[in-house]
Write a protein that holds these residues in place. Structure first.
Motif, PDB file in Angstrom:
ATOM      1  N   LEU A 285      -3.089   0.503  -7.688  1.00 40.24           N
ATOM      2  CA  LEU A 285      -4.008   0.374  -8.967  1.00 40.24           C
ATOM      3  C   LEU A 285      -5.228   0.912  -8.829  1.00 40.24           C
ATOM      4  O   LEU A 285      -5.483   1.886  -9.770  1.00 40.24           O
ATOM      5  CB  LEU A 285      -4.239  -1.410  -9.205  1.00 40.24           C
TER       6      LEU A 285
ATOM      7  N   ILE B 242      -9.053 -11.636 -11.818  1.00 40.26           N
ATOM      8  CA  ILE B 242      -8.046 -11.081 -11.905  1.00 40.26           C
ATOM      9  C   ILE B 242      -6.851 -11.775 -12.710  1.00 40.26           C
ATOM     10  O   ILE B 242      -6.067 -11.286 -13.598  1.00 40.26           O
ATOM     11  CB  ILE B 242      -7.144 -11.111 -10.477  1.00 40.26           C
TER      12      ILE B 242
ATOM     13  N   GLY C 121      -3.825  -4.362  -4.803  1.00 41.89           N
ATOM     14  CA  GLY C 121      -4.510  -3.488  -5.588  1.00 41.89           C
ATOM     15  C   GLY C 121      -4.847  -2.027  -5.283  1.00 41.89           C
ATOM     16  O   GLY C 121      -5.613  -1.103  -6.049  1.00 41.89           O
TER      17      GLY C 121
ATOM     18  N   PRO D 172      -3.834  -6.061   2.805  1.00 47.89           N
ATOM     19  CA  PRO D 172      -2.448  -6.616   2.716  1.00 47.89           C
ATOM     20  C   PRO D 172      -1.770  -6.171   1.397  1.00 47.89           C
ATOM     21  O   PRO D 172      -2.325  -5.635   0.613  1.00 47.89           O
ATOM     22  CB  PRO D 172      -2.861  -7.984   2.568  1.00 47.89           C
TER      23      PRO D 172
ATOM     24  N   ASN E  95      -1.062  -1.331   5.012  1.00 40.39           N
ATOM     25  CA  ASN E  95      -1.647  -2.586   5.507  1.00 40.39           C
ATOM     26  C   ASN E  95      -1.510  -2.644   7.097  1.00 40.39           C
ATOM     27  O   ASN E  95      -1.706  -3.613   7.601  1.00 40.39           O
ATOM     28  CB  ASN E  95      -0.921  -3.904   4.789  1.00 40.39           C
TER      29      ASN E  95
ATOM     30  N   ALA F 139      -0.449 -11.657 -10.851  1.00 49.46           N
ATOM     31  CA  ALA F 139      -0.077 -11.095 -12.099  1.00 49.46           C
ATOM     32  C   ALA F 139       1.574 -11.681 -12.274  1.00 49.46           C
ATOM     33  O   ALA F 139       1.802 -11.981 -13.564  1.00 49.46           O
ATOM     34  CB  ALA F 139       0.117  -9.690 -11.877  1.00 49.46           C
TER      35      ALA F 139
HETATM   36  P1  ATP Z   1       1.342  -2.721  -1.833  1.00 49.11           P
HETATM   37  O1  ATP Z   1       0.559  -2.564  -0.546  1.00 49.11           O
HETATM   38  O2  ATP Z   1       2.476  -3.961  -1.797  1.00 49.11           O
HETATM   39  O3  ATP Z   1       1.906  -1.436  -2.252  1.00 49.11           O
HETATM   40  P2  ATP Z   1      -0.832  -2.344  -3.443  1.00 49.11           P
HETATM   41  O4  ATP Z   1      -1.927  -3.132  -2.565  1.00 49.11           O
HETATM   42  O5  ATP Z   1      -0.811  -1.176  -3.744  1.00 49.11           O
HETATM   43  O6  ATP Z   1       0.446  -3.263  -2.846  1.00 49.11           O
HETATM   44  P3  ATP Z   1      -0.679  -2.783  -6.375  1.00 49.11           P
HETATM   45  O7  ATP Z   1       0.648  -2.237  -6.315  1.00 49.11           O
HETATM   46  O8  ATP Z   1      -1.842  -2.131  -6.860  1.00 49.11           O
HETATM   47  O9  ATP Z   1      -0.947  -3.405  -4.730  1.00 49.11           O
HETATM   48  O10 ATP Z   1      -0.658  -4.185  -7.244  1.00 49.11           O
HETATM   49  C1  ATP Z   1       0.424  -4.723  -7.900  1.00 49.11           C
HETATM   50  C2  ATP Z   1      -0.033  -5.163  -9.187  1.00 49.11           C
HETATM   51  O11 ATP Z   1      -0.693  -6.419  -8.848  1.00 49.11           O
HETATM   52  C3  ATP Z   1      -0.818  -4.291  -9.865  1.00 49.11           C
HETATM   53  O12 ATP Z   1      -0.214  -3.518 -10.838  1.00 49.11           O
HETATM   54  C4  ATP Z   1      -1.471  -5.303 -10.889  1.00 49.11           C
HETATM   55  O13 ATP Z   1      -0.801  -5.762 -11.878  1.00 49.11           O
HETATM   56  C5  ATP Z   1      -1.600  -6.542  -9.930  1.00 49.11           C
HETATM   57  N1  ATP Z   1      -2.787  -6.481  -9.151  1.00 49.11           N
HETATM   58  C6  ATP Z   1      -3.171  -6.251  -7.970  1.00 49.11           C
HETATM   59  N2  ATP Z   1      -4.402  -6.281  -7.307  1.00 49.11           N
HETATM   60  C7  ATP Z   1      -5.193  -6.557  -8.486  1.00 49.11           C
HETATM   61  C8  ATP Z   1      -6.498  -6.413  -8.933  1.00 49.11           C
HETATM   62  N3  ATP Z   1      -7.530  -6.369  -8.067  1.00 49.11           N
HETATM   63  N4  ATP Z   1      -6.937  -6.575 -10.411  1.00 49.11           N
HETATM   64  C9  ATP Z   1      -5.827  -6.789 -11.433  1.00 49.11           C
HETATM   65  N5  ATP Z   1      -4.632  -6.601 -11.178  1.00 49.11           N
HETATM   66  C10 ATP Z   1      -4.317  -6.569  -9.587  1.00 49.11           C
END
Ligand code: ATP
Length: 270
Positions: free
Chosen positions: A65, A196, A62, A58, A164, A228
């Protein structure tokens, strides 16, 4: 311009320490870090290093990240682009951008290519194509497949892609030698939410009695990105009130605000 579409950030700052929870996913990508750092160890017995892995889960959990942390842990350059950047592109441009990106990544190898929202270019071909306007997307997808097939065994570029919607992807992407590994990045459970929170509370001035278990319990269904957001919002709420430290009530107010925002977003979608 080129720089707009993909940015090479030698993102050597992000590490697994920045990624809370996601133990299983981190274990799986640790192997990729190892492939990048010690390729000979793996090719010595004739094995082929995987070219790609798909991060599935979803929004806000992260995935980006984690991909950056792989680059940081392996100390290799990180090249990224987003599938949605290709949506409004002129004919021929998408494919040439993909070609360019792979060329640069190969020149700087070992390296990581990260493709966010791969579903925007990787949806199954030949579906919903009534208007014929999907030709450009198909060209881009075909170029991506061509590039991945063109990697030699010792190219040492690993392509991570995030989505996703793994169910809508063209099965050609998942074939052996392409994105043949899938890594699940799920919403955090209560224990992971606590971890987190701990990461995102680090830079905050907060009351010492703040109960992090309580915060984790108050946020079921929240993604890492939502958490966050809560932490940042709580700090702003406390600051607006002229406080010296963020307290429990500020967090509860922030949680309410984020839930309000999520509900609004869902209303617009449905
Ligand atoms: P999308 O699918 O919307 O692109 P994504 O899964 O790539 O989302 P990220 O962009 O990596 O998600 O997450 C956004 C922000 O949320 C990160 O920069 C971080 O600050 C925080 N975050 C998300 N997941 C985690 C985690 N497991 N641990 C720490 N911070 C997290």
């Amino acid at each position: 311009s080129k720089a707009k579409l993909f940015d090479e950030k030698s993102d050597t700052k992000t590490s697994f320490k920045d990624v809370a929870g996601l133990e299983g996913a981190k274990e799986e990508v640790q192997e990729i870090v190892d492939f990048l750092k010690f390729p000979e160890k793996y090719t010595a017995l004739g094995g082929k290093i995987p070219k790609g892995a798909l991060l599935v889960g979803p929004p806000g959990t992260g995935k980006t990240l984690l991909a950056k942390a792989v680059a940081g842990e392996a100390q290799v350059p990180f090249f990224s682009l987003s599938g949605s950047d290709f949506v409004e592109m002129f004919v021929g441009v998408g494919a040439s951008r993909v070609r360019d990106l792979f060329k640069q990544a190969k020149e700087k190898s070992p390296s990581i290519i990260f493709i966010d929202e791969i579903d925007a270019i990787g949806r199954a071909r030949g579906k919903n194509n009534m208007s014929g306007s999907n030709d450009e997307r198909e060209n881009t997808l075909n170029q991506l497949l061509t590039e991945m097939d063109g990697f030699g065994t010792n190219t040492n570029v690993i392509v991570l892609a995030a989505t996703n919607r793994a169910d809508v992807l063209d099965s050609a992407l998942m074939r052996a030698g392409r994105f043949d590994r899938q890594i699940y990045v799920d919403l955090p459970d209560v224990r992971e939410r606590k971890e987190i929170f701990e990461v995102h509370l680090r830079p905050l001035k907060k009351e010492e009695t703040l109960d992090i278990d309580f915060l984790a319990k108050q946020t079921p269904g929240f993604s890492g990105a939502d958490i966050a957001n809560v932490c940042n919002e709580a700090a702003l709420i406390a600051a607006r009130k002229g406080k010296k430290a963020v307290n429990k009530q500020d967090f509860l107010d922030a949680v309410d605000r984020i839930i309000g925002g999520l509900e609004k977003k869902n209303k617009i979608i449905t």
